[in-house]
Write a protein that holds these residues in place. Sequence first.
Motif, PDB file in Angstrom:
ATOM      1  N   ALA A  59      -4.623   2.088  -8.810  1.00 45.76           N
ATOM      2  CA  ALA A  59      -4.335   0.816  -8.133  1.00 45.76           C
ATOM      3  C   ALA A  59      -5.395   0.607  -7.079  1.00 45.76           C
ATOM      4  CB  ALA A  59      -2.950   0.847  -7.488  1.00 45.76           C
ATOM      5  N   ASP A  60      -5.876  -0.619  -6.973  1.00 48.53           N
ATOM      6  CA  ASP A  60      -6.862  -0.882  -5.934  1.00 48.53           C
ATOM      7  C   ASP A  60      -6.661  -2.252  -5.313  1.00 48.53           C
ATOM      8  OD1 ASP A  60      -8.979  -2.929  -6.727  1.00 48.53           O
ATOM      9  OD2 ASP A  60      -9.078  -1.651  -8.482  1.00 48.53           O
ATOM     10  N   GLY A  61      -7.354  -2.470  -4.207  1.00 46.85           N
ATOM     11  CA  GLY A  61      -7.271  -3.730  -3.476  1.00 46.85           C
ATOM     12  C   GLY A  61      -8.574  -4.478  -3.513  1.00 46.85           C
ATOM     13  N   GLY A  62      -9.368  -4.253  -4.529  1.00 50.46           N
ATOM     14  CA  GLY A  62     -10.679  -4.881  -4.619  1.00 50.46           C
ATOM     15  C   GLY A  62     -11.688  -3.836  -5.049  1.00 50.46           C
ATOM     16  N   ARG A  69       0.836  -1.194   0.000  1.00 51.83           N
ATOM     17  CA  ARG A  69       0.000   0.000   0.000  1.00 51.83           C
ATOM     18  C   ARG A  69       0.879   1.255   0.000  1.00 51.83           C
ATOM     19  NH1 ARG A  69      -5.342  -0.964   2.064  1.00 51.83           N
ATOM     20  NH2 ARG A  69      -5.329   1.139   2.942  1.00 51.83           N
ATOM     21  N   ALA A  70       1.956   1.224   0.792  1.00 51.16           N
ATOM     22  CA  ALA A  70       2.848   2.382   0.878  1.00 51.16           C
ATOM     23  C   ALA A  70       3.576   2.628  -0.442  1.00 51.16           C
ATOM     24  CB  ALA A  70       3.853   2.184   2.008  1.00 51.16           C
ATOM     25  N   ASP A  71       3.980   1.549  -1.135  1.00 52.70           N
ATOM     26  CA  ASP A  71       4.662   1.703  -2.419  1.00 52.70           C
ATOM     27  C   ASP A  71       3.822   2.498  -3.406  1.00 52.70           C
ATOM     28  OD1 ASP A  71       6.884   0.192  -1.645  1.00 52.70           O
ATOM     29  OD2 ASP A  71       6.040  -1.674  -2.406  1.00 52.70           O
ATOM     30  N   LEU A  72       2.503   2.306  -3.339  1.00 50.47           N
ATOM     31  CA  LEU A  72       1.596   2.948  -4.296  1.00 50.47           C
ATOM     32  C   LEU A  72       0.949   4.205  -3.734  1.00 50.47           C
ATOM     33  CD1 LEU A  72      -0.018  -0.286  -5.748  1.00 50.47           C
ATOM     34  CD2 LEU A  72       1.720   1.153  -6.803  1.00 50.47           C
ATOM     35  N   GLY A  73       1.282   4.547  -2.489  1.00 48.81           N
ATOM     36  CA  GLY A  73       0.780   5.790  -1.906  1.00 48.81           C
ATOM     37  C   GLY A  73      -0.677   5.753  -1.533  1.00 48.81           C
ATOM     38  N   HIS A  93      -9.359  -1.593   6.174  1.00 45.06           N
ATOM     39  CA  HIS A  93      -8.439  -1.185   5.101  1.00 45.06           C
ATOM     40  C   HIS A  93      -7.055  -1.805   5.287  1.00 45.06           C
ATOM     41  CE1 HIS A  93     -11.582   1.990   5.198  1.00 45.06           C
ATOM     42  NE2 HIS A  93     -11.533   1.767   3.890  1.00 45.06           N
ATOM     43  N   ARG A  94      -7.049  -3.129   5.336  1.00 45.99           N
ATOM     44  CA  ARG A  94      -5.804  -3.889   5.442  1.00 45.99           C
ATOM     45  C   ARG A  94      -5.454  -4.588   4.126  1.00 45.99           C
ATOM     46  NH1 ARG A  94      -5.846  -8.152   8.288  1.00 45.99           N
ATOM     47  NH2 ARG A  94      -8.091  -8.478   8.372  1.00 45.99           N
ATOM     48  N   ARG A  95      -6.338  -4.491   3.165  1.00 51.40           N
ATOM     49  CA  ARG A  95      -6.175  -5.268   1.936  1.00 51.40           C
ATOM     50  C   ARG A  95      -5.011  -4.731   1.096  1.00 51.40           C
ATOM     51  NH1 ARG A  95     -11.715  -6.192  -0.805  1.00 51.40           N
ATOM     52  NH2 ARG A  95     -11.893  -7.500   1.050  1.00 51.40           N
ATOM     53  N   PRO A  96      -4.115  -5.595   0.650  1.00 54.48           N
ATOM     54  CA  PRO A  96      -3.003  -5.136  -0.185  1.00 54.48           C
ATOM     55  C   PRO A  96      -3.479  -4.864  -1.610  1.00 54.48           C
ATOM     56  CG  PRO A  96      -2.926  -7.512   0.035  1.00 54.48           C
ATOM     57  CD  PRO A  96      -4.031  -7.039   0.934  1.00 54.48           C
ATOM     58  N   PRO A  97      -2.692  -4.134  -2.388  1.00 56.35           N
ATOM     59  CA  PRO A  97      -3.068  -3.883  -3.788  1.00 56.35           C
ATOM     60  C   PRO A  97      -3.195  -5.190  -4.563  1.00 56.35           C
ATOM     61  CG  PRO A  97      -1.260  -2.454  -3.111  1.00 56.35           C
ATOM     62  CD  PRO A  97      -1.434  -3.467  -2.019  1.00 56.35           C
ATOM     63  N   PHE A 148      -7.903   2.346  -2.547  1.00 58.70           N
ATOM     64  CA  PHE A 148      -7.811   2.746  -3.946  1.00 58.70           C
ATOM     65  C   PHE A 148      -7.015   4.040  -4.022  1.00 58.70           C
ATOM     66  CE2 PHE A 148      -9.348   5.274  -7.525  1.00 58.70           C
ATOM     67  CZ  PHE A 148      -9.264   4.369  -8.573  1.00 58.70           C
ATOM     68  N   VAL A 149      -6.213   4.165  -5.056  1.00 55.57           N
ATOM     69  CA  VAL A 149      -5.514   5.426  -5.292  1.00 55.57           C
ATOM     70  C   VAL A 149      -5.405   5.635  -6.798  1.00 55.57           C
ATOM     71  CG1 VAL A 149      -3.169   4.435  -5.335  1.00 55.57           C
ATOM     72  CG2 VAL A 149      -3.498   6.819  -4.623  1.00 55.57           C
ATOM     73  N   ALA A 150      -5.454   6.876  -7.222  1.00 57.71           N
ATOM     74  CA  ALA A 150      -5.324   7.203  -8.647  1.00 57.71           C
ATOM     75  C   ALA A 150      -4.522   8.477  -8.800  1.00 57.71           C
ATOM     76  CB  ALA A 150      -6.706   7.358  -9.287  1.00 57.71           C
ATOM     77  N   TYR A 151      -3.742   8.529  -9.872  1.00 57.48           N
ATOM     78  CA  TYR A 151      -2.954   9.702 -10.213  1.00 57.48           C
ATOM     79  C   TYR A 151      -3.255  10.068 -11.655  1.00 57.48           C
ATOM     80  CZ  TYR A 151      -0.384   8.004  -6.136  1.00 57.48           C
ATOM     81  OH  TYR A 151      -0.054   7.554  -4.889  1.00 57.48           O
TER      82      TYR A 151
END
Length: 341
Positions: free
Chosen positions: A84-87, A38-42, A97-101, A49-52
């Motif tokens: 990137a998302d975890g589901g 999760r940290a690698d992808l911010g 919110h423990r799910r990895p990407p 979920f994160v988007a850039y």
Amino acid sequence: MSTSSGAASPPSAGGSHAPGTAVHDGKLTIDLRHPPTRADLGYPAGQNFVAYQAGFATANGAPIATTLILPTGTLHIPAYNISADGGNPLINDDPDHRRPPVDLVVTRTFGKLSDAQASVAADAPTLGIPVAPSATYQSGTDYSAVHDWLSVTVTMQAPAADGHVDVQYAFNFGIYHNPARDRIEHDGVVSIDLTRLPTRDDLAMLPTYPSTDLNPEPGKTLSVHLKLPAGTIQRQVTEVTSTSESKTVADPRGIGQPLRTSFTTTATTMDQLKANLLADAAALGLSPQEIQNGFNGNPGQNYGATLQGHSTAVYDVDVSFGGKVGPGNLNSATYNFMYRR
């Protein structure tokens, strides 16, 4: 075009970014020689979920200078969108919110189709997708490869009205291979022992997930081998699904014991489907006569039935099948095991 190099760069400093951003000075580097965190992808706190997007994560609308370090080399992609998302972020599960990407999707725009085709052809060896002359890469076609835990799919969209073409590079993590799945699947066969109540590990259910779908790798087949109190069954399937939820039981944290496992057989002819069900009847406790009756019908008519098998101390079971009578019609059956917990 994006550029590739055979030598991998040093790994990114996983966990060194502040929550909510992995893009710095318009640049993003992700090391895909191991599953990213999760940290690698911010990932922002409290989000799966994160988007850039170019113009928000960069100045003056410039693309995001994205470096992807793969086991086979390095790609440099000027991306206009990265997610990137975890589901499924729309489903109310994993409240902690423990799910990895589970995936990383990088999208790039090319000025014209021939440029997109040439770039995909140049990067094909690094991506591991089928290598082909640039002109053979077609819009709307998925070009996929599986590299152990990392799978890759590249898709070109159809040219827009002004001729530009979007190409999507999707990287999935742990879909076809992960420690849980690799414990029960060998050489394309998933083995499940239902002479006792199965655990989450027995069914390759991952932590934080209330359901797990096991699908065949692209271009390969998947079979399920069931050990039942009255015998064994092995069938080629389109997927194997296990869940710890039901109409009356919710498991948003993905920690509950399995309540059901279902699988659907690959499509086959009506006669072969009937033969398969009759072969499985004794192990399932199905009535051969009821199976025969389920296939009654005149040419062009629909046939089918949902039949109850014998309950055991472990499960209740039913099998549903159906289709249209006549040559050339391919049909399948779904086997459902409901655990008696």
